[in-house]
Design a protein around this motif. Structure first.
Motif, short mmCIF file in Angstrom:
data_model
loop_
_atom_site.label_atom_id
_atom_site.label_comp_id
_atom_site.label_asym_id
_atom_site.label_seq_id
_atom_site.Cartn_x
_atom_site.Cartn_y
_atom_site.Cartn_z
N SER A 22 0.85 -1.19 0.00
CA SER A 22 0.00 0.00 0.00
C SER A 22 0.88 1.24 0.00
N ARG A 23 0.55 2.21 -0.86
CA ARG A 23 1.34 3.43 -0.98
C ARG A 23 0.51 4.66 -0.67
N ASN A 24 1.17 5.69 -0.22
CA ASN A 24 0.52 6.96 0.09
C ASN A 24 0.17 7.68 -1.21
N PRO A 25 -1.11 7.93 -1.50
CA PRO A 25 -1.47 8.56 -2.76
C PRO A 25 -0.96 10.00 -2.90
N ALA A 26 -0.63 10.63 -1.78
CA ALA A 26 -0.04 11.97 -1.85
C ALA A 26 1.44 11.91 -2.21
N ARG A 27 2.09 10.81 -1.83
CA ARG A 27 3.51 10.59 -2.12
C ARG A 27 3.69 9.12 -2.51
N PRO A 28 3.39 8.77 -3.75
CA PRO A 28 3.36 7.35 -4.15
C PRO A 28 4.67 6.60 -3.94
N GLY A 29 5.77 7.32 -3.79
CA GLY A 29 7.03 6.65 -3.52
C GLY A 29 7.12 6.10 -2.12
N GLY A 318 -4.73 23.27 6.68
CA GLY A 318 -5.36 24.20 5.76
C GLY A 318 -5.67 23.66 4.38
N VAL A 319 -5.37 22.39 4.14
CA VAL A 319 -5.66 21.79 2.83
C VAL A 319 -7.15 21.52 2.72
N TYR A 320 -7.74 21.92 1.59
CA TYR A 320 -9.18 21.72 1.38
C TYR A 320 -9.46 20.29 0.93
N SER A 321 -8.58 19.77 0.05
CA SER A 321 -8.79 18.42 -0.48
C SER A 321 -7.46 17.78 -0.77
N GLY A 322 -7.40 16.47 -0.58
CA GLY A 322 -6.19 15.72 -0.84
C GLY A 322 -6.19 15.12 -2.23
N PRO A 323 -5.33 14.13 -2.46
CA PRO A 323 -5.24 13.48 -3.76
C PRO A 323 -6.39 12.50 -3.98
N LEU A 324 -6.52 12.03 -5.21
CA LEU A 324 -7.36 10.88 -5.44
C LEU A 324 -6.68 9.66 -4.83
N ALA A 325 -7.43 8.61 -4.63
CA ALA A 325 -6.95 7.49 -3.82
C ALA A 325 -5.90 6.63 -4.51
N SER A 326 -5.82 6.69 -5.83
CA SER A 326 -4.89 5.81 -6.53
C SER A 326 -4.58 6.37 -7.92
N GLU A 327 -3.54 5.81 -8.51
CA GLU A 327 -3.19 6.20 -9.87
C GLU A 327 -4.31 5.82 -10.83
N GLN A 328 -4.94 4.68 -10.60
CA GLN A 328 -6.06 4.26 -11.44
C GLN A 328 -7.20 5.27 -11.39
N GLN A 329 -7.50 5.77 -10.18
CA GLN A 329 -8.53 6.79 -10.06
C GLN A 329 -8.15 8.06 -10.81
N GLN A 330 -6.92 8.48 -10.66
CA GLN A 330 -6.46 9.69 -11.35
C GLN A 330 -6.59 9.54 -12.87
N ARG A 331 -6.16 8.41 -13.39
CA ARG A 331 -6.24 8.19 -14.83
C ARG A 331 -7.70 8.19 -15.30
N SER A 332 -8.57 7.58 -14.53
CA SER A 332 -9.98 7.50 -14.91
C SER A 332 -10.61 8.89 -14.97
N TYR A 363 -1.33 11.80 -6.68
CA TYR A 363 -2.43 11.47 -7.60
C TYR A 363 -3.53 12.55 -7.54
N TYR A 364 -3.14 13.77 -7.85
CA TYR A 364 -4.06 14.90 -7.76
C TYR A 364 -4.71 15.20 -9.10
N VAL A 365 -5.91 15.74 -9.04
CA VAL A 365 -6.59 16.33 -10.19
C VAL A 365 -7.16 17.67 -9.74
N GLU A 366 -6.96 18.70 -10.54
CA GLU A 366 -7.47 20.02 -10.19
C GLU A 366 -9.00 20.02 -10.09
N PRO A 367 -9.56 20.81 -9.18
CA PRO A 367 -11.00 21.03 -9.21
C PRO A 367 -11.40 21.54 -10.59
#
Length: 481
Positions: A22-29, A318-332, A363-367
């Motif tokens: 399991s990897r951190n979606p904010a820092r996939p490394g 102060g962060v409003y929203s984090g990353p998407l949960a996975s690379e697959q989600q980001q790609r989708s 794994y971020y996507v802009e609003p």
């Protein structure tokens, strides 16, 4: 963290010995842990453990089961910060959202503990005037709970608590993207002293383990939350065996904003409903339908709020929203945005991956905000499950309702208006299981029934007293002496 399966009161590896990282979606490394890659063999062992524990748990006085749930709530509350921190690292939610979800889990356990002494049947007049005629609720037996990654604490608990309080034993199969959180949750609540085999946890790839549970001859009920494709497959497997099945699936949730609405209030709610948790909620706002005379003003209000959103790792203040949960989600989600552009929708904001030091590599996507959306397009009718919002126009309330209903889903919908007539018309005509007036589509209350219409649900209800109906059969008794 190294997670394990929990079967018959013991922590163990999968029979295969294989593990999933399991990897951190904010820092996939950053690898944050691993969990067992279970197989049909592990699922069968968990079901057998639940079956063996079933009779004693079913016969345990309801008040004692309720007390155990209360102790589970206290254990969870004591370690809420620890669980919330792991949830943020594994799924990507902001820390306030994660902590709020864990606190919701505590409340759910307390709520169902309080239902332990709830009436479980009714007395009826007998035709002969002599016999005692009454009903009672009896547990199904072994139930399988198949849960998603987007609410890895709240959803397992709102299935688990009514299942246990009704006298069932449980095998929990969490999503692979939330396996560490699920393992820590089970570790925490098992400290309350649940008898061995009453609660079992099996991690692993969804298709293999879920199928093994649904097809097992000892499993008498399945409650699933996830995608429509997986839900339909589970429904077919359950129907072949004639067992109870409960499905909560997708949503394409609309907000109608009338010209007489408080536009600032509506804009706040629309952005919150669409963008919190990176839009990864089945009840997230996906399209907003406005009257032409307010379109420009309302769109400006949306843009002001979207431009102020801060993205970053969930643990950052102060962060409003984090990353998407996975690379697959980001790609989708990015693929859906590209498809909307190609279909002619006008991109007003976002649409890509943010380019900041805080978000680099995650794994971020802009609003993202679209206007000029074709009502027949995929953007207007299909679930995206990401931070993407479409603006459509409707001249009348009737036209707006038709646009809101023009989808296979029917989970949540909202209207913003100062007119009681408009509100009541919307309530009567909207095809959604959850209807809001002057509040966002996202968010549910644990004491109220939750579920959708059309392809969003199998039409039973979760949460509230209504949840007990799924986990029980009604038995009718006639007693003549």
């Amino acid at each position: 963290m190294k997670a394990y399966n929990y079967i018959n009161g013991t922590w163990r590896e999968a029979e295969s010995g294989e593990r999933m990282g399991s990897r951190n979606p904010a820092r996939p490394g950053e690898e944050i842990g691993s969990s067992p890659r279970s197989s049909r063999t592990d699922a069968e062992q968990a079901v057998q453990a639940a079956q063996t524990a079933g009779l004693a748990w079913r016969d345990r006085p309801a008040g004692e089961r309720g007390e155990l749930l209360r102790q589970m709530a206290l254990c969870l509350e004591a370690r809420s910060g620890e669980l919330a921190e792991l949830l943020t690292r594994e799924v990507g939610k902001t820390q306030p959202e994660s902590l709020g979800e864990v606190k919701r889990g505590v409340a759910i356990l307390h709520y169902y503990a309080g239902l332990a002494m709830h009436a479980d049947g009714e007395h009826l007049p007998a035709a002969d005037g002599v016999s005692l005629l009454y009903t009672r609720k009896i547990p199904l037996g072994v139930v399988a709970l198949i849960t998603p990654w987007n609410f890895p604490v709240a959803i397992p608990l709102w299935k688990l608590a009514p299942a246990l309080i009704s006298g069932n034993t449980v095998v929990l199969k969490p999503a692979t993207g939330a396996s560490l959180t699920a393992a820590l949750l089970v570790e925490i609540i098992s400290e309350a002293g649940l008898p061995s085999g009453v609660l079992n946890l099996v991690n692993g790839a969804g298709a293999a383990v879920a199928a093994a549970l649904v097809e097992h001859p000892l499993v008498q009920g399945v409650s699933f939350t996830g995608s429509n494709a997986a839900g339909r497959r589970i429904a077919q497997q359950a129907a072949a065996r004639g067992i109870k099945v409960q499905l909560e699936m997708g949503g394409k949730n609309a907000v109608v904003v009338m010209a007489d609405a408080d536009l600032a209030r509506a804009a706040d709610a629309v952005v919150s409903g669409a963008m919190k948790s990176a839009g990864q909620k089945c009840t997230a706002t996906s399209k907003v339908i406005v009257q032409p005379e307010i379109r420009e003003r309302f769109t400006t209000l949306l843009l002001e709020r979207l431009q102020a959103i801060t993205l970053g790792p969930g643990e950052s203040p102060g962060v409003y929203s984090g990353p998407l949960a996975s690379e697959q989600q980001q790609r989708s989600v990015l693929a859906a945005i590209d498809a909307a552009r190609e279909a002619g929708a006008e991109l007003l904001w976002g649409g890509g991956m943010p380019q900041t030091a805080e978000t680099a590599g995650g794994y971020y996507v802009e609003p993202t905000l679209f206007a000029g959306v074709d009502p027949a397009s995929a953007l207007a009718r299909e679930e995206i499950f990401g931070p993407v919002l479409a603006v459509l126009e409707a001249a009348t309330l009737e036209e707006a309702i038709d646009l809101a209903n023009d989808t296979e889903y029917g989970l949540s919908a909202a209207i913003f208006t100062s007119s009681l007539t408009s509100a009541m018309t919307f309530i009567r005509r909207i095809e959604a299981g959850m209807v809001k007036v002057n509040s966002e589509t996202a968010g549910v209350e644990y004491q109220a029934p939750f579920g959708g219409l059309k392809q969003s649900s199998s039409h039973s209800r979760e949460q509230g007293v209504a949840a007990l109906d799924f986990y029980t059969h009604t038995q009718t008794i006639s007693l003549t002496m």
